[in-house]
Design an enzyme around this catalytic site. Structure first.
Site, PDB file in Angstrom:
ATOM      1  N   VAL A  15       0.830  -1.210   0.000  1.00  0.00           N
ATOM      2  CA  VAL A  15       0.000   0.000   0.000  1.00  0.00           C
ATOM      3  C   VAL A  15       0.862   1.256   0.000  1.00  0.00           C
ATOM      4  O   VAL A  15       0.685   2.164  -0.809  1.00  0.00           O
ATOM      5  CB  VAL A  15      -0.943   0.007   1.220  1.00  0.00           C
ATOM      6  CG1 VAL A  15      -1.701   1.332   1.301  1.00  0.00           C
ATOM      7  CG2 VAL A  15      -1.914  -1.156   1.149  1.00  0.00           C
ATOM      8  N   ASP A  33      10.173   3.231   6.760  1.00  0.00           N
ATOM      9  CA  ASP A  33       9.873   1.848   7.119  1.00  0.00           C
ATOM     10  C   ASP A  33      10.947   1.358   8.069  1.00  0.00           C
ATOM     11  O   ASP A  33      12.126   1.719   7.938  1.00  0.00           O
ATOM     12  CB  ASP A  33       9.834   0.967   5.860  1.00  0.00           C
ATOM     13  CG  ASP A  33       9.077  -0.337   6.075  1.00  0.00           C
ATOM     14  OD1 ASP A  33       7.994  -0.490   5.491  1.00  0.00           O
ATOM     15  OD2 ASP A  33       9.579  -1.198   6.828  1.00  0.00           O
ATOM     16  N   ARG A  38      14.356  -3.625   3.407  1.00  0.00           N
ATOM     17  CA  ARG A  38      13.383  -3.063   2.483  1.00  0.00           C
ATOM     18  C   ARG A  38      13.833  -1.680   2.016  1.00  0.00           C
ATOM     19  O   ARG A  38      13.774  -1.360   0.826  1.00  0.00           O
ATOM     20  CB  ARG A  38      12.013  -2.981   3.181  1.00  0.00           C
ATOM     21  CG  ARG A  38      10.909  -2.276   2.391  1.00  0.00           C
ATOM     22  CD  ARG A  38      10.493  -3.040   1.164  1.00  0.00           C
ATOM     23  NE  ARG A  38       9.254  -2.515   0.581  1.00  0.00           N
ATOM     24  CZ  ARG A  38       8.865  -2.755  -0.645  1.00  0.00           C
ATOM     25  NH1 ARG A  38       9.614  -3.506  -1.445  1.00  0.00           N
ATOM     26  NH2 ARG A  38       7.719  -2.250  -1.102  1.00  0.00           N
ATOM     27  N   THR A  84      -2.657  -4.394   9.059  1.00  0.00           N
ATOM     28  CA  THR A  84      -3.546  -4.637  10.195  1.00  0.00           C
ATOM     29  C   THR A  84      -4.036  -6.084  10.098  1.00  0.00           C
ATOM     30  O   THR A  84      -5.119  -6.347   9.576  1.00  0.00           O
ATOM     31  CB  THR A  84      -4.741  -3.658  10.206  1.00  0.00           C
ATOM     32  OG1 THR A  84      -5.281  -3.556   8.877  1.00  0.00           O
ATOM     33  CG2 THR A  84      -4.319  -2.285  10.677  1.00  0.00           C
ATOM     34  N   THR A 119      -6.623  -0.687   7.075  1.00  0.00           N
ATOM     35  CA  THR A 119      -7.992  -1.146   7.318  1.00  0.00           C
ATOM     36  C   THR A 119      -8.220  -1.369   8.812  1.00  0.00           C
ATOM     37  O   THR A 119      -7.453  -2.065   9.475  1.00  0.00           O
ATOM     38  CB  THR A 119      -8.262  -2.469   6.577  1.00  0.00           C
ATOM     39  OG1 THR A 119      -8.046  -2.254   5.180  1.00  0.00           O
ATOM     40  CG2 THR A 119      -9.686  -2.941   6.806  1.00  0.00           C
ATOM     41  N   CYS A 259      -6.547  -8.929   2.979  1.00  0.00           N
ATOM     42  CA  CYS A 259      -7.746  -8.081   2.905  1.00  0.00           C
ATOM     43  C   CYS A 259      -9.021  -8.893   3.084  1.00  0.00           C
ATOM     44  O   CYS A 259      -9.622  -8.895   4.155  1.00  0.00           O
ATOM     45  CB  CYS A 259      -7.780  -7.331   1.573  1.00  0.00           C
ATOM     46  SG  CYS A 259      -6.494  -6.079   1.413  1.00  0.00           S
ATOM     47  N   ARG A 330       1.173 -13.674   2.274  1.00  0.00           N
ATOM     48  CA  ARG A 330       0.516 -13.446   3.571  1.00  0.00           C
ATOM     49  C   ARG A 330      -0.879 -14.073   3.613  1.00  0.00           C
ATOM     50  O   ARG A 330      -1.695 -13.873   2.725  1.00  0.00           O
ATOM     51  CB  ARG A 330       0.403 -11.940   3.849  1.00  0.00           C
ATOM     52  CG  ARG A 330       1.718 -11.286   4.203  1.00  0.00           C
ATOM     53  CD  ARG A 330       1.559  -9.795   4.412  1.00  0.00           C
ATOM     54  NE  ARG A 330       1.169  -9.108   3.177  1.00  0.00           N
ATOM     55  CZ  ARG A 330       0.820  -7.825   3.124  1.00  0.00           C
ATOM     56  NH1 ARG A 330       0.771  -7.109   4.230  1.00  0.00           N
ATOM     57  NH2 ARG A 330       0.504  -7.281   1.970  1.00  0.00           N
TER      58      ARG A 330
END
Length: 419
Positions: A15, A33, A38, A84, A119, A259, A330
């Site tokens: 995202v 981050d 990364r 989340t 979210t 999601c 994930r």
């Protein structure tokens, strides 16, 4: 909006990075981050998630990336885009969100905005995150600093629907801030924006988007379970029904990822906290969570019908990511198929050229195979990566390998059965 000096994007995953890159084409942006590896890869112009190309990174001339919190202390807009997830009990795990709020609380100043994209359930931003910001910063909400919520709508692996081409829902903690936040997003989102009346409305809108998809997929998954018993091909039924103009084109399958397989639990958690016990949402979740077990048992039955010994049978499972043409592993429900097959004493090889082998080993304790054998008793096409199209499927058919197609990926004539 005219007073924006620099935008901080906190969390540079699926995202955060595309958002930071898009803003970086017009504004001064600092991507932050805590993952040093990364940050290093992004500084070298490489994105392991494959959401952003090196060319797109180079075009974001206003973007710099850092793992040093001091690097974002001079920003005045902070956009939080951390994951989340849910815990082992399927309850919201807000630890990443709380830690990100603590970090931002250490650097915000009077007049700054903090916008959440992660979210959450309705009320989370103002009831759970704002108190952390106030406590750490010593500032007062809606007096010294302001908040907004603009839910992410990233679809991993989708090269058509991008940050700037997906309509953006926005909101703010005061009418004036809401208008300015809306203008900020409108400056990069060509598809336009929709300003919600409050942060809670925007939060609720996000969480029901994926809950709705989850329920619709659960419906067609239940149809697949019924039609399997009736010996009817589900895809053919859906194609026939799909000729009606208002029939929704959902397909059965595994529902994982960060999601659709997660967000409904945020809504049910909040509902239960106010004394309402959801029925339809949780029923859909139960159906979807059990599809991997159904697939594994279906393969075992097909092997048995062909006379194959079940114990010590060798099965190839194609795909471990949560969706096709995407490296994200994930909350992949493919693991449910693997564990169920292993419970029968079946040896399972897992192949996925898009997944990171180290991440798969760390997350699931599995070693990916690259060199496929030619004597598999069964093959499960769990994820429809384009790269699997080039496999020699006729060869496996000639050798009597049982092929079960979860995604209706191949021609019906090439498989023994499909979901």
């Amino acid at each position: 909006m005219d007073n924006i000096t620099s935008i901080a994007v906190v969390g540079l995953g699926y995202v955060g990075l595309p958002l930071a890159v898009e803003f970086g084409k017009k504004y001064s942006v600092v991507g932050y981050d805590i993952n040093q590896a990364r940050i290093q890869e992004l500084q070298n112009g490489f994105d392991a998630t494959k959401e952003v190309t090196p060319e797109e990174m180079a075009a974001a001339t206003g973007l710099i990336c850092t793992d040093n919190l001091k690097g974002i202390q001079d920003c005045n807009v902070y956009i939080i885009t951390v994951p989340t997830p849910i815990d082992e009990y399927k309850k919201p795990n807000l630890t990443p969100l709380y830690k990100a709020s603590e970090s931002v609380g250490k650097v915000i100043k009077p007049g700054d905005w903090v916008i959440y994209e992660s979210t959450v359930y309705p009320g989370c931003t103002e009831d759970d995150c704002v108190p952390i910001l106030e406590e750490v910063s010593g500032l007062t909400y809606n007096q010294d600093f302001f908040c907004g919520y603009s839910p992410e709508r990233i679809n991993p692996g989708d090269k058509e629907h991008r940050v700037n081409t997906i309509k953006k829902v926005t909101s703010g903690s005061t009418p004036e801030v809401a208008e300015q936040i809306d203008r900020l997003y409108a400056s990069i989102v060509t598809a336009g924006t929709h300003r919600a009346s409050s942060i809670r409305v925007a939060e609720a809108a996000k969480v029901i988007e994926n809950a709705q998809r989850d329920i619709n997929i659960a419906f067609v998954n239940e149809l697949a379970l019924i039609f399997d018993r009736l010996d009817i091909d589900t895809k053919e039924v859906l194609e026939a029904a799909g000729t009606k103009w208002n029939f929704l084109p959902f397909r059965p399958g595994l529902v994982g990822g960060h999601c659709i397989g997660v967000d409904p639990f945020y809504l049910t958690h909040k509902a239960e906290s106010v004394g309402y016990h959801p029925q339809v949402i949780l029923a859909g979740r139960r159906i979807n969570d059990n599809m991997g077990i159904f697939v594994a048992n279906k393969l075992v039955k097909l092997l048995s019908k062909k006379g194959s010994a079940i114990r010590d049978a060798r099965v190839l499972l194609l795909g471990i990511t949560f969706k096709e043409n995407c490296p994200d592993i994930r909350n992949s429900r493919v693991i449910d198929i693997i564990r169920e097959l292993e419970s029968f004493g079946i040896n399972v090889d897992v192949c996925d050229p898009l997944a990171n082998a180290e991440e798969v080993q760390h997350e699931y304790g599995l070693s990916l195979v690259e060199n496929l054998k030619d004597n598999y008793d069964g093959i499960v096409i769990a994820v429809g990566h384009d790269t699997f199209q080039s496999m020699n499927w006729s060869q496996y058919r000639e050798r009597g390998t049982v092929i079960y197609d979860v995604k209706s990926f191949l021609d019906k004539k090439l498989v023994d059965n499909r979901l």
